[in-house]
Every structure is written in structure tokens, then in C-alpha cells.
Write a protein that holds these residues in place. Structure first.
Motif, PDB file in Angstrom:
ATOM      1  N   GLN A  56      37.293  36.196  23.727  1.00  0.00           N
ATOM      2  CA  GLN A  56      37.133  35.068  24.646  1.00  0.00           C
ATOM      3  C   GLN A  56      36.627  35.512  26.015  1.00  0.00           C
ATOM      4  O   GLN A  56      35.875  34.802  26.663  1.00  0.00           O
ATOM      5  CB  GLN A  56      38.472  34.331  24.794  1.00  0.00           C
ATOM      6  N   PHE A  57      37.032  36.707  26.458  1.00  0.00           N
ATOM      7  CA  PHE A  57      36.653  37.184  27.789  1.00  0.00           C
ATOM      8  C   PHE A  57      35.553  38.239  27.752  1.00  0.00           C
ATOM      9  O   PHE A  57      35.209  38.807  28.785  1.00  0.00           O
ATOM     10  CB  PHE A  57      37.884  37.697  28.540  1.00  0.00           C
ATOM     11  N   LEU A  58      34.965  38.460  26.597  1.00  0.00           N
ATOM     12  CA  LEU A  58      33.887  39.428  26.444  1.00  0.00           C
ATOM     13  C   LEU A  58      32.715  39.060  27.350  1.00  0.00           C
ATOM     14  O   LEU A  58      32.318  37.893  27.419  1.00  0.00           O
ATOM     15  CB  LEU A  58      33.423  39.474  24.987  1.00  0.00           C
ATOM     16  N   GLY A  59      32.212  40.030  28.071  1.00  0.00           N
ATOM     17  CA  GLY A  59      31.083  39.791  28.955  1.00  0.00           C
ATOM     18  C   GLY A  59      31.469  39.276  30.328  1.00  0.00           C
ATOM     19  O   GLY A  59      30.605  39.075  31.184  1.00  0.00           O
ATOM     20  N   ARG A  60      32.747  39.059  30.533  1.00  0.00           N
ATOM     21  CA  ARG A  60      33.218  38.618  31.845  1.00  0.00           C
ATOM     22  C   ARG A  60      33.807  39.822  32.561  1.00  0.00           C
ATOM     23  O   ARG A  60      33.910  40.899  32.006  1.00  0.00           O
ATOM     24  CB  ARG A  60      34.240  37.494  31.674  1.00  0.00           C
ATOM     25  N   ASP A  61      34.206  39.661  33.771  1.00  0.00           N
ATOM     26  CA  ASP A  61      34.695  40.769  34.592  1.00  0.00           C
ATOM     27  C   ASP A  61      36.163  41.082  34.272  1.00  0.00           C
ATOM     28  O   ASP A  61      37.025  41.070  35.148  1.00  0.00           O
ATOM     29  CB  ASP A  61      34.519  40.406  36.069  1.00  0.00           C
ATOM     30  N   VAL A  62      36.429  41.328  32.965  1.00  0.00           N
ATOM     31  CA  VAL A  62      37.787  41.614  32.498  1.00  0.00           C
ATOM     32  C   VAL A  62      37.732  42.882  31.655  1.00  0.00           C
ATOM     33  O   VAL A  62      36.875  43.024  30.788  1.00  0.00           O
ATOM     34  CB  VAL A  62      38.353  40.452  31.645  1.00  0.00           C
ATOM     35  N   VAL A  63      38.659  43.792  31.931  1.00  0.00           N
ATOM     36  CA  VAL A  63      38.809  45.001  31.136  1.00  0.00           C
ATOM     37  C   VAL A  63      40.243  45.032  30.638  1.00  0.00           C
ATOM     38  O   VAL A  63      41.183  44.838  31.409  1.00  0.00           O
ATOM     39  CB  VAL A  63      38.512  46.271  31.971  1.00  0.00           C
ATOM     40  N   PHE A  64      40.395  45.245  29.342  1.00  0.00           N
ATOM     41  CA  PHE A  64      41.727  45.365  28.756  1.00  0.00           C
ATOM     42  C   PHE A  64      42.059  46.848  28.706  1.00  0.00           C
ATOM     43  O   PHE A  64      41.376  47.622  28.042  1.00  0.00           O
ATOM     44  CB  PHE A  64      41.762  44.730  27.364  1.00  0.00           C
ATOM     45  N   LEU A  65      43.080  47.234  29.434  1.00  0.00           N
ATOM     46  CA  LEU A  65      43.490  48.626  29.536  1.00  0.00           C
ATOM     47  C   LEU A  65      44.753  48.820  28.704  1.00  0.00           C
ATOM     48  O   LEU A  65      45.741  48.115  28.905  1.00  0.00           O
ATOM     49  CB  LEU A  65      43.774  48.989  30.994  1.00  0.00           C
ATOM     50  N   TYR A  66      44.681  49.740  27.781  1.00  0.00           N
ATOM     51  CA  TYR A  66      45.817  50.054  26.921  1.00  0.00           C
ATOM     52  C   TYR A  66      46.265  51.466  27.235  1.00  0.00           C
ATOM     53  O   TYR A  66      45.446  52.386  27.313  1.00  0.00           O
ATOM     54  CB  TYR A  66      45.419  49.963  25.444  1.00  0.00           C
ATOM     55  N   VAL A  92      45.427  32.810  29.169  1.00  0.00           N
ATOM     56  CA  VAL A  92      44.066  32.451  29.577  1.00  0.00           C
ATOM     57  C   VAL A  92      44.078  31.930  31.010  1.00  0.00           C
ATOM     58  O   VAL A  92      43.245  32.323  31.836  1.00  0.00           O
ATOM     59  CB  VAL A  92      43.449  31.424  28.605  1.00  0.00           C
ATOM     60  N   ALA A  93      45.023  31.067  31.338  1.00  0.00           N
ATOM     61  CA  ALA A  93      45.109  30.507  32.693  1.00  0.00           C
ATOM     62  C   ALA A  93      45.359  31.607  33.726  1.00  0.00           C
ATOM     63  O   ALA A  93      44.754  31.599  34.806  1.00  0.00           O
ATOM     64  CB  ALA A  93      46.215  29.456  32.758  1.00  0.00           C
ATOM     65  N   ALA A  94      46.221  32.566  33.406  1.00  0.00           N
ATOM     66  CA  ALA A  94      46.502  33.662  34.338  1.00  0.00           C
ATOM     67  C   ALA A  94      45.255  34.505  34.575  1.00  0.00           C
ATOM     68  O   ALA A  94      44.951  34.877  35.717  1.00  0.00           O
ATOM     69  CB  ALA A  94      47.645  34.526  33.806  1.00  0.00           C
ATOM     70  N   LEU A  95      44.511  34.795  33.524  1.00  0.00           N
ATOM     71  CA  LEU A  95      43.283  35.572  33.679  1.00  0.00           C
ATOM     72  C   LEU A  95      42.233  34.785  34.457  1.00  0.00           C
ATOM     73  O   LEU A  95      41.528  35.337  35.309  1.00  0.00           O
ATOM     74  CB  LEU A  95      42.750  36.010  32.315  1.00  0.00           C
ATOM     75  N   GLU A  96      42.114  33.493  34.176  1.00  0.00           N
ATOM     76  CA  GLU A  96      41.157  32.661  34.917  1.00  0.00           C
ATOM     77  C   GLU A  96      41.510  32.612  36.396  1.00  0.00           C
ATOM     78  O   GLU A  96      40.631  32.677  37.257  1.00  0.00           O
ATOM     79  CB  GLU A  96      41.094  31.248  34.334  1.00  0.00           C
ATOM     80  N   GLN A  97      42.796  32.517  36.719  1.00  0.00           N
ATOM     81  CA  GLN A  97      43.232  32.512  38.125  1.00  0.00           C
ATOM     82  C   GLN A  97      42.870  33.831  38.784  1.00  0.00           C
ATOM     83  O   GLN A  97      42.396  33.852  39.941  1.00  0.00           O
ATOM     84  CB  GLN A  97      44.731  32.291  38.225  1.00  0.00           C
ATOM     85  N   ALA A  98      43.091  34.934  38.090  1.00  0.00           N
ATOM     86  CA  ALA A  98      42.764  36.248  38.652  1.00  0.00           C
ATOM     87  C   ALA A  98      41.256  36.372  38.879  1.00  0.00           C
ATOM     88  O   ALA A  98      40.822  36.921  39.904  1.00  0.00           O
ATOM     89  CB  ALA A  98      43.261  37.355  37.733  1.00  0.00           C
ATOM     90  N   LEU A  99      40.466  35.867  37.953  1.00  0.00           N
ATOM     91  CA  LEU A  99      39.007  35.929  38.098  1.00  0.00           C
ATOM     92  C   LEU A  99      38.521  35.074  39.275  1.00  0.00           C
ATOM     93  O   LEU A  99      37.507  35.385  39.885  1.00  0.00           O
ATOM     94  CB  LEU A  99      38.326  35.483  36.812  1.00  0.00           C
ATOM     95  N   ALA A 100      39.245  34.026  39.580  1.00  0.00           N
ATOM     96  CA  ALA A 100      38.855  33.137  40.681  1.00  0.00           C
ATOM     97  C   ALA A 100      39.154  33.731  42.051  1.00  0.00           C
ATOM     98  O   ALA A 100      38.611  33.273  43.053  1.00  0.00           O
ATOM     99  CB  ALA A 100      39.565  31.785  40.533  1.00  0.00           C
ATOM    100  N   GLN A 101      40.001  34.761  42.100  1.00  0.00           N
ATOM    101  CA  GLN A 101      40.339  35.405  43.364  1.00  0.00           C
ATOM    102  C   GLN A 101      39.138  36.176  43.885  1.00  0.00           C
ATOM    103  O   GLN A 101      38.437  36.841  43.138  1.00  0.00           O
ATOM    104  CB  GLN A 101      41.507  36.384  43.182  1.00  0.00           C
ATOM    105  N   LYS A 102      38.926  36.112  45.159  1.00  0.00           N
ATOM    106  CA  LYS A 102      37.840  36.871  45.774  1.00  0.00           C
ATOM    107  C   LYS A 102      38.290  38.325  45.916  1.00  0.00           C
ATOM    108  O   LYS A 102      39.420  38.580  46.295  1.00  0.00           O
ATOM    109  CB  LYS A 102      37.472  36.283  47.116  1.00  0.00           C
ATOM    110  N   PRO A 103      37.361  39.255  45.643  1.00  0.00           N
ATOM    111  CA  PRO A 103      37.731  40.680  45.769  1.00  0.00           C
ATOM    112  C   PRO A 103      38.016  41.095  47.187  1.00  0.00           C
ATOM    113  O   PRO A 103      37.671  40.510  48.130  1.00  0.00           O
ATOM    114  CB  PRO A 103      36.521  41.431  45.226  1.00  0.00           C
TER     115      PRO A 103
END
Length: 106
Positions: A14-24, A95-106
Motif C-alpha cells: 500500500q505504501f510502496l513508492g511513497r516516502d515510507v521505509v519499513f525497518l526490521y 494506515v492513518a498513523a502513517l498518513e499523519q506522519a507523512l503529512a508532517q513537514k520535515p
């Protein structure tokens, strides 16, 4: 490794290609066990980074991780945005938590 759960796989897609990295961070004690798991399960994919912290000692001492698995959202600036983040299986909450984080300005 929770990155192989159906919910985690769906979330990564769902978040592929967006500014999200899943770190394990694996806490396997032996590097060979960790490498076998990476080879056996569909864990590696674009947008995924896998690290080894034998026994979880560095994660525990540096970041106060007290339970595994733990979920965190880290902002683009490298600061912890939300500790105790929802699990991938929480669906719309995650999904909502990730979307909120993406909406934050760096």
C-alpha cells in the motif's frame, strides 16, 4: 519476523513508492539464523531494510525497547514520531498513523 505477516505485506504494498521505509531489526542471536530467515521468507522488498541486533541489546539500551515486536514511526528527520505505534494488523489505524506522519513537514 513480523514482516512476513499478510497484514505487513499488504501494508508494504500500500505504501510502496511513497516516502515510507519499513525497518526490521532482528534479535536472532546468530547471523546465520537471520540470513536463513531472510532467504526463506518473503521479507525483502523495495522499501524494506533488515538489520541484525543480536539479542536486541542495542535496541533495548539505546531506545528503551522492552518488548519484541515493537512498532515505531520515525519521522523524516530521524526523530521518533510515535512510539507504541499500531501493528500492521491494526489495519486502518496503522494506515492513518502513517498518513499523519507523512503529512508532517520535515
Amino acid at each position: 519476523m513480523s514482516g512476513r505477516s499478510p497484514a505487513a505485506v499488504k501494508l508494504k504494498k500500500q505504501f510502496l513508492g511513497r516516502d515510507v521505509v519499513f525497518l526490521y531489526i532482528s534479535v536472532d542471536r546468530k547471523a546465520t539464523d537471520w540470513q536463513r530467515a531472510l532467504a526463506k521468507y518473503p521479507l525483502t522488498s523495495p522499501g524494506s531494510v533488515h538489520l541484525l541486533d543480536p539479542g536486541g541489546e542495542k535496541a533495548s539500551s539505546a531506545y528503551g525497547v522492552s518488548a519484541f515486536p515493537s512498532y515505531w514511526i520515525i519521522g523524516r528527520d530521524g526523530r521518533i514520531w510515535r512510539g507504541g505505534a499500531p501493528r500492521p494488523s491494526a489495519g486502518t489505524e496503522t494506515v492513518a498513523a502513517l498518513e499523519q506522519a507523512l503529512a508532517q513537514k520535515p
